[in-house]
Design a protein around this motif. Structure first.
Motif, PDB file in Angstrom:
ATOM      1  N   ALA A  44       7.052  98.251  26.458  1.00 20.20           N
ATOM      2  CA  ALA A  44       6.683  99.539  27.050  1.00 20.20           C
ATOM      3  C   ALA A  44       7.573 100.645  26.504  1.00 20.20           C
ATOM      4  O   ALA A  44       7.109 101.738  26.182  1.00 20.20           O
ATOM      5  N   LEU A  45       8.854 100.355  26.384  1.00 12.87           N
ATOM      6  CA  LEU A  45       9.794 101.327  25.830  1.00 12.87           C
ATOM      7  C   LEU A  45       9.468 101.599  24.373  1.00 12.87           C
ATOM      8  O   LEU A  45       9.522 102.738  23.919  1.00 12.87           O
ATOM      9  N   GLU A 105       6.558 104.068  24.112  1.00  9.48           N
ATOM     10  CA  GLU A 105       6.994 105.418  24.477  1.00  9.48           C
ATOM     11  C   GLU A 105       7.864 106.025  23.378  1.00  9.48           C
ATOM     12  O   GLU A 105       7.652 107.168  22.972  1.00  9.48           O
ATOM     13  N   GLU A 106       8.825 105.258  22.887  1.00  8.31           N
ATOM     14  CA  GLU A 106       9.708 105.769  21.827  1.00  8.31           C
ATOM     15  C   GLU A 106       8.944 106.022  20.541  1.00  8.31           C
ATOM     16  O   GLU A 106       9.201 107.002  19.851  1.00  8.31           O
ATOM     17  N   ALA A 138       5.830 106.900  20.224  1.00  8.66           N
ATOM     18  CA  ALA A 138       5.053 108.130  20.392  1.00  8.66           C
ATOM     19  C   ALA A 138       5.958 109.349  20.232  1.00  8.66           C
ATOM     20  O   ALA A 138       5.598 110.313  19.543  1.00  8.66           O
ATOM     21  N   LEU A 139       7.138 109.305  20.854  1.00  3.66           N
ATOM     22  CA  LEU A 139       8.065 110.431  20.741  1.00  3.66           C
ATOM     23  C   LEU A 139       8.573 110.597  19.314  1.00  3.66           C
ATOM     24  O   LEU A 139       8.643 111.714  18.800  1.00  3.66           O
ATOM     25  N   ASN A 149      10.505 116.884  22.610  1.00  2.28           N
ATOM     26  CA  ASN A 149      10.400 115.455  22.316  1.00  2.28           C
ATOM     27  C   ASN A 149      11.765 114.834  22.041  1.00  2.28           C
ATOM     28  O   ASN A 149      12.021 113.691  22.424  1.00  2.28           O
ATOM     29  N   LEU A 151      13.277 111.803  24.292  1.00  4.68           N
ATOM     30  CA  LEU A 151      13.751 110.560  23.681  1.00  4.68           C
ATOM     31  C   LEU A 151      15.227 110.343  23.974  1.00  4.68           C
ATOM     32  O   LEU A 151      15.648 109.222  24.269  1.00  4.68           O
ATOM     33  N   SER A 183      15.520 109.013  27.440  1.00  3.33           N
ATOM     34  CA  SER A 183      15.110 107.606  27.560  1.00  3.33           C
ATOM     35  C   SER A 183      16.166 106.667  26.982  1.00  3.33           C
ATOM     36  O   SER A 183      16.295 105.533  27.419  1.00  3.33           O
TER      37      SER A 183
END
Length: 131
Positions: free
Chosen positions: A44-45, A48-49, A51-52, A105, A109, A112
């Motif tokens: 999942a991380l 997300e990473e 995409a960023l 962004n 990031l 996160s």
């Protein structure tokens, strides 16, 4: 006396090799390294990473940047027409919006990863956006 291990030599050679890469290839290398490291974390991380990172590495279009420089030069030469001035202002707004999105962004990031944005920029080899 400091002894270098076999791994230290490999890392040193890797650093030397990557330092010789063209800027675009270097950015691709850094992005690849971070994507590889992210893949070692939770899926999942990673998504997300990824995409960023993809959003962070989107460049302002080269044609727009070239036109922005042309119009800026005309402005400094006092030869900019009214229509060109409107175009110039529009391009400035586009560039500012692009840079703002990139910063947003980077901040997301960095949050996160639990690091300050400046540290993340250093890690990713991202330099100030105002060029």
């Amino acid at each position: 006396m400091l002894k270098l291990s076999y791994m230290d030599i490999q890392i040193s050679e890797l650093i030397d090799s990557t330092a010789r890469l063209a800027p675009k290839d270097f950015e691709m290398f850094i992005q690849g390294v971070y994507l590889k490291r992210a893949s070692q974390r939770s899926p999942a991380l990673l998504v997300e990473e990824l995409a960023l990172l993809n959003k962070i590495y989107i460049k302002f279009p080269a044609e727009s940047q070239k036109r922005l420089v042309q119009l800026k030069n005309k402005l400094s030469e006092h030869t900019l027409t009214e229509a060109e001035h409107s175009e110039y202002m529009g391009l400035i707004e586009l560039k500012e919006n692009h840079n703002a999105a990139c910063v947003e962004n980077i901040v997301a990031l960095a949050q996160s990863r639990g690091v300050p944005p400046k540290e993340l920029m250093k890690q990713l080899g991202i330099f100030p956006l105002s060029k």
